[in-house]
Scaffold this motif. Structure first.
Motif, mmCIF file in Angstrom:
data_model
loop_
_atom_site.group_PDB
_atom_site.id
_atom_site.type_symbol
_atom_site.label_atom_id
_atom_site.label_comp_id
_atom_site.label_asym_id
_atom_site.label_seq_id
_atom_site.Cartn_x
_atom_site.Cartn_y
_atom_site.Cartn_z
ATOM 1 N N GLY A 1 0.763 -1.089 -0.080
ATOM 2 C CA GLY A 1 0.048 0.080 0.047
ATOM 3 C C GLY A 1 0.992 1.213 -0.073
ATOM 4 O O GLY A 1 2.063 1.280 -0.029
ATOM 5 N N GLN A 2 0.286 2.317 0.050
ATOM 6 C CA GLN A 2 0.853 3.802 0.204
ATOM 7 C C GLN A 2 1.252 4.119 1.396
ATOM 8 O O GLN A 2 2.159 4.899 1.501
ATOM 9 C CB GLN A 2 -0.150 4.607 -0.395
ATOM 10 C CG GLN A 2 -0.427 4.418 -1.685
ATOM 11 C CD GLN A 2 0.470 4.415 -2.784
ATOM 12 O OE1 GLN A 2 1.265 5.415 -2.960
ATOM 13 N NE2 GLN A 2 0.567 3.439 -3.788
ATOM 14 N N GLU A 3 0.863 3.507 2.582
ATOM 15 C CA GLU A 3 1.117 3.894 3.973
ATOM 16 C C GLU A 3 2.663 3.613 4.217
ATOM 17 O O GLU A 3 3.137 2.763 3.888
ATOM 18 C CB GLU A 3 0.435 3.281 4.956
ATOM 19 C CG GLU A 3 -1.130 3.592 4.519
ATOM 20 C CD GLU A 3 -1.820 2.469 3.836
ATOM 21 O OE1 GLU A 3 -1.147 1.689 3.155
ATOM 22 O OE2 GLU A 3 -2.955 2.824 3.737
ATOM 23 N N GLY B 1 2.482 1.120 7.732
ATOM 24 C CA GLY B 1 3.811 1.277 7.013
ATOM 25 C C GLY B 1 4.709 0.124 7.130
ATOM 26 O O GLY B 1 5.335 -0.367 6.521
ATOM 27 N N ALA B 2 4.772 -0.249 8.615
ATOM 28 C CA ALA B 2 5.429 -1.324 8.771
ATOM 29 C C ALA B 2 5.088 -2.856 8.224
ATOM 30 O O ALA B 2 5.975 -3.396 7.602
ATOM 31 C CB ALA B 2 5.416 -1.717 10.332
ATOM 32 N N LYS C 1 11.318 -7.544 13.733
ATOM 33 C CA LYS C 1 12.088 -7.338 14.883
ATOM 34 C C LYS C 1 12.486 -5.753 15.118
ATOM 35 O O LYS C 1 12.540 -5.337 16.316
ATOM 36 C CB LYS C 1 13.165 -8.325 14.897
ATOM 37 C CG LYS C 1 12.932 -9.670 15.148
ATOM 38 C CD LYS C 1 14.204 -10.538 15.377
ATOM 39 C CE LYS C 1 14.006 -12.029 15.352
ATOM 40 N NZ LYS C 1 15.033 -12.941 15.193
ATOM 41 N N LYS C 2 12.872 -5.305 13.958
ATOM 42 C CA LYS C 2 13.406 -3.801 13.922
ATOM 43 C C LYS C 2 12.171 -2.944 14.348
ATOM 44 O O LYS C 2 12.395 -2.124 15.172
ATOM 45 C CB LYS C 2 13.974 -3.382 12.484
ATOM 46 C CG LYS C 2 14.412 -2.045 12.477
ATOM 47 C CD LYS C 2 14.697 -1.634 10.872
ATOM 48 C CE LYS C 2 13.133 -1.709 10.076
ATOM 49 N NZ LYS C 2 13.442 -1.123 8.808
ATOM 50 N N HIS C 3 11.055 -3.033 13.892
ATOM 51 C CA HIS C 3 9.916 -2.487 14.237
ATOM 52 C C HIS C 3 9.640 -2.424 15.687
ATOM 53 O O HIS C 3 9.182 -1.686 16.438
ATOM 54 C CB HIS C 3 8.784 -2.464 13.278
ATOM 55 C CG HIS C 3 9.000 -1.854 11.789
ATOM 56 N ND1 HIS C 3 8.810 -0.316 11.657
ATOM 57 C CD2 HIS C 3 9.337 -2.271 10.909
ATOM 58 C CE1 HIS C 3 9.035 -0.076 10.600
ATOM 59 N NE2 HIS C 3 9.617 -1.249 9.743
ATOM 60 N N GLY D 1 7.678 0.646 17.345
ATOM 61 C CA GLY D 1 6.620 0.951 16.338
ATOM 62 C C GLY D 1 5.543 0.267 16.055
ATOM 63 O O GLY D 1 4.564 0.646 15.674
ATOM 64 N N ILE D 2 5.443 -0.992 16.698
ATOM 65 C CA ILE D 2 4.426 -1.861 16.351
ATOM 66 C C ILE D 2 4.192 -2.992 17.590
ATOM 67 O O ILE D 2 5.339 -3.195 18.338
ATOM 68 C CB ILE D 2 4.514 -2.793 15.101
ATOM 69 C CG1 ILE D 2 5.650 -3.734 15.227
ATOM 70 C CG2 ILE D 2 4.506 -1.960 13.892
ATOM 71 C CD1 ILE D 2 5.836 -4.799 13.911
ATOM 72 N N ALA D 3 3.021 -3.379 17.899
ATOM 73 C CA ALA D 3 2.850 -4.392 18.793
ATOM 74 C C ALA D 3 2.177 -5.610 17.834
ATOM 75 O O ALA D 3 1.731 -5.352 16.978
ATOM 76 C CB ALA D 3 1.928 -4.141 20.133
#
Length: 240
Positions: free
Chosen positions: A154-156, A162-163, A180-182, A187-189
């Motif tokens: 997608g565009q996000e 985005g992740a 793992k980086k995010h 940035g993410i759960a």
């Protein structure tokens, strides 16, 4: 021993297959045109025969267009060629530069990433599997992966979506590290990531023709990401 532990060559396979395909199309074209003309000529009276000829020619034209679409393998051919070396040979695993070149070609043919291209890929894969051309099968699978990555991204670029897009577009071997980086960056759960992935999977299944190659390839690609993500989150949870 896994295929990726060896370096393989696949010379002339693509050229041979394309030659056979083109010859088959030419034969079908000649036979069908001859059948249409013979049918039109078989009408005894000039009036009816002249009336039938335009119809026969119109039908012939429409079906030939469909046949051309069916046998048009140029998109697949060019994508595969982009992963070959200067001698037209392929070695597995592909180098990052070769994958990047294939991805650029997929972008170039983005307006032709349709059922015709996918059906050609699956037809080639079936033939190569029957002939035990494992290298060509792996290359065609790479084409399908690059297709899925292209159409599903997608565009996000920010947040969970985005992740997810970064994972979708990346090489399969990089998925774990990207997740793992995010996670490490906060940035993410797991719940949010899996929810975003589920929404993308639902839109893929519900928004596409049931049983189509496009639906099949995209759904399988997302299911593989889901499986990999669950493994990564489970590993991270056990390590904490």
């Amino acid at each position: 021993m896994p295929l990726q532990n060896y370096r393989h060559r696949a010379t002339c396979c693509l050229e041979v297959w394309m030659t056979i395909t083109k010859q088959h199309f030419q034969l079908v074209q000649v036979l069908f045109c001859r059948a249409c003309l013979n049918r039109a000529s078989s009408i005894a009276a000039n009036g009816p025969r002249l009336a039938v000829q335009p119809i026969a020619c119109a039908i012939c034209y429409v079906l030939l267009i469909q046949l051309a679409k069916l046998y048009d393998c140029c998109g697949v051919q060019e994508i595969l060629k982009a992963g070959a070396n200067e001698k037209g040979e392929w070695y597995l695993p592909l180098d990052p530069e070769q994958v990047s070149s294939m991805r650029q070609t997929v972008d170039k043919y983005s307006n032709r990433l349709d059922e015709a291209l996918l059906s050609n890929c699956f037809a080639w894969m079936k033939k190569c599997q029957d002939d035990r051309m494992d290298t060509m099968v792996s290359l065609l699978q790479k084409v399908l992966q690059l297709y899925a990555a292209k159409v599903l991204t997608g565009q996000e670029t920010e947040g969970v979506d985005g992740a997810l897009n970064e994972v979708v577009y990346a090489e399969e071997k990089d998925w774990n590290e990207i997740i793992k980086k995010h996670v490490a960056a906060g940035g993410i759960a797991e719940a949010a990531f899996m929810e975003a992935l589920q929404k993308k999977m639902e839109s893929t299944v519900l928004g596409m023709q049931s049983g189509s190659y496009a639906q099949r390839v995209q759904a399988e690609y997302l299911k593989e990401i889901e499986s990999r993500a669950k493994t990564v989150f489970r590993q991270l949870a056990s390590a904490s």
